[in-house]
Design an enzyme around this catalytic site. Sequence first.
Site, PDB file in Angstrom:
ATOM      1  N   ASP A 210      -9.198  33.238  -4.818  1.00  0.00           N
ATOM      2  CA  ASP A 210      -9.599  33.343  -6.217  1.00  0.00           C
ATOM      3  C   ASP A 210      -9.891  34.782  -6.586  1.00  0.00           C
ATOM      4  OD1 ASP A 210      -9.415  30.847  -7.143  1.00  0.00           O
ATOM      5  OD2 ASP A 210     -11.537  30.337  -6.945  1.00  0.00           O
ATOM      6  N   LYS A 232      -3.273  35.203 -10.177  1.00  0.00           N
ATOM      7  CA  LYS A 232      -2.022  35.716 -10.751  1.00  0.00           C
ATOM      8  C   LYS A 232      -1.028  34.620 -11.078  1.00  0.00           C
ATOM      9  CE  LYS A 232      -2.162  40.473  -9.570  1.00  0.00           C
ATOM     10  NZ  LYS A 232      -2.448  40.785  -8.169  1.00  0.00           N
ATOM     11  N   MET A 347     -20.955  31.668 -16.031  1.00  0.00           N
ATOM     12  CA  MET A 347     -19.832  31.725 -16.984  1.00  0.00           C
ATOM     13  C   MET A 347     -20.325  31.737 -18.432  1.00  0.00           C
ATOM     14  SD  MET A 347     -17.057  29.180 -15.210  1.00  0.00           S
ATOM     15  CE  MET A 347     -18.128  27.823 -14.874  1.00  0.00           C
TER      16      MET A 347
HETATM   17  N1  SAH Z   1     -18.321  28.777  -7.154  1.00  0.00           N
HETATM   18  C1  SAH Z   1     -18.983  29.963  -7.661  1.00  0.00           C
HETATM   19  C2  SAH Z   1     -19.099  29.971  -9.150  1.00  0.00           C
HETATM   20  C3  SAH Z   1     -17.784  29.936  -9.886  1.00  0.00           C
HETATM   21  S1  SAH Z   1     -17.957  30.063 -11.630  1.00  0.00           S
HETATM   22  C4  SAH Z   1     -20.354  30.083  -6.981  1.00  0.00           C
HETATM   23  O1  SAH Z   1     -20.830  29.130  -6.341  1.00  0.00           O
HETATM   24  O2  SAH Z   1     -20.945  31.171  -7.067  1.00  0.00           O
HETATM   25  C5  SAH Z   1     -17.829  31.794 -11.874  1.00  0.00           C
HETATM   26  C6  SAH Z   1     -19.128  32.332 -12.400  1.00  0.00           C
HETATM   27  O3  SAH Z   1     -20.033  32.569 -11.335  1.00  0.00           O
HETATM   28  C7  SAH Z   1     -19.026  33.681 -13.071  1.00  0.00           C
HETATM   29  O4  SAH Z   1     -18.611  33.551 -14.409  1.00  0.00           O
HETATM   30  C8  SAH Z   1     -20.441  34.169 -12.985  1.00  0.00           C
HETATM   31  O5  SAH Z   1     -21.252  33.564 -13.949  1.00  0.00           O
HETATM   32  C9  SAH Z   1     -20.865  33.656 -11.652  1.00  0.00           C
HETATM   33  N2  SAH Z   1     -20.724  34.661 -10.582  1.00  0.00           N
HETATM   34  C10 SAH Z   1     -20.012  34.557  -9.452  1.00  0.00           C
HETATM   35  N3  SAH Z   1     -20.174  35.644  -8.684  1.00  0.00           N
HETATM   36  C11 SAH Z   1     -21.027  36.442  -9.335  1.00  0.00           C
HETATM   37  C12 SAH Z   1     -21.594  37.715  -9.057  1.00  0.00           C
HETATM   38  N4  SAH Z   1     -21.327  38.373  -7.925  1.00  0.00           N
HETATM   39  N5  SAH Z   1     -22.439  38.260  -9.957  1.00  0.00           N
HETATM   40  C13 SAH Z   1     -22.730  37.607 -11.101  1.00  0.00           C
HETATM   41  N6  SAH Z   1     -22.230  36.415 -11.421  1.00  0.00           N
HETATM   42  C14 SAH Z   1     -21.389  35.832 -10.542  1.00  0.00           C
END
Ligand code: SAH
Length: 418
Positions: A210, A232, A347
């Site tokens: 991803d 992509k 998000m």
């Molecule tokens: N499965 C992922 C979340 C996927 S949704 C998890 O468990 O972390 C994607 C969202 O996660 C982004 O839009 C953001 O809100 C958050 N996110 C993921 N990594 C992040 C990071 N390093 N810093 C801030 N927000 C993050």
Amino acid sequence: MSRPEGADLYPLALRLAGRRVLVVGGGAVATRRMPALLATGARVELVSPELTPSLRALADVGRLHWLARRFTPADLDDCWLVQVAIDDPVAAAEVSAAAEERRVFCVRADDRTAATAWTPAVVRHGPVTVAVLGGGDPYRSVAVRDAIRDRLADGGIPVPPAGRTLRDGSAGPAGTGGRVALVGAGPGDPELITVRGRRLLAEADVVVADRLVPGLLLDELRPDVELVDAAKIPYGPARAQEEINRILVERARSGALVVRLKGGDPYVFGRGGEEVLACAEAGVPVLVVPGVTSAIAVPAAAGVPVTHRQVAHEFTVVSGHVPPGDPESLVDWAGLARLRGTLVVLMGLKNLAAITAALVAHGRPAGTPAAVVQEGTTGAERTVRASLDTIAERARTATIRAPAILVVGEVVTALSRQ
Ligand code: SAH
């Protein structure tokens, strides 16, 4: 010239399940050795007048049997192995002598030359166990073991796919042994993947990654690994997901170990469930490896604990990708506004103004502390803090970019306010 110490040892792996093993001593050495011994399924008897608290806890739940007294030779009756974990050389020699007499192999923490068995430094890497004997120097064996462990973890020592059988012993579809592992890559810092995740990545034939996956993890892949960048894939999101599912199934069917690497945890807004279902429908074995989710780790990186004693005893994680009021939204923003605990919004950056306004409109106090954290746990991490009614504007003027997390609640200031 004499042979190096230990050159005359005969290395061996013991099956101790259900067999009686005696440990003499209840201090630091016994505490360190105990987990590996118990992991074999051995029936462990521990003889010692005293126990450390963690050994005591194991005795209390019946994982080991504690004889609360000093050693007597009869303790060795019916034993297959004895581990001497005491400092007193006279008492240790007494155990050795009794063991010799009964032909029980004896490991001595205090004196390896008096021991009839040595324990190696060990690293386990999936099905592979490496045991290192350092010629009598424990620091040497640990150093060599650590170097091997690191190379196994980063794929520098490739582990052949073990006849391509699965953890449960079954073969993959049509006997190809192909399978899919859905691996959580963690929130951004490449060190925050799990040990199992990193091992599978090192073994993978195909990696489907991803956008949010830490780039450094991909940097470590062997050159022959096929890397599919899921970000992509053209078409809209729905078609793209179908295409990803198709790639996972097709590559696994051709016999590959396919690692589907996802940011954070695969089941937190990661569509991991859909991919598991697609694999299951196609009869492809699939394994899910949890990850450190950004929902908890990103606030933590910015100094915000999602719970804190006497401050917040609950936290709620929601997706903000559909704005409040949108008929598509499955989130009860009015209900969330009434919570006292911590609210974590993923998000939600583009809808930040609408989200915070909805929370205030439905009753969450405007002055509630809030923070937005961009690219948490990475070198690019940035945090802005404000109150609930001003955080959206603060994030906008600070040009906070995605990925970012909004966290709302008293926890935001719990560690900064003294
Ligand atoms: N499965 C992922 C979340 C996927 S949704 C998890 O468990 O972390 C994607 C969202 O996660 C982004 O839009 C953001 O809100 C958050 N996110 C993921 N990594 C992040 C990071 N390093 N810093 C801030 N927000 C993050």
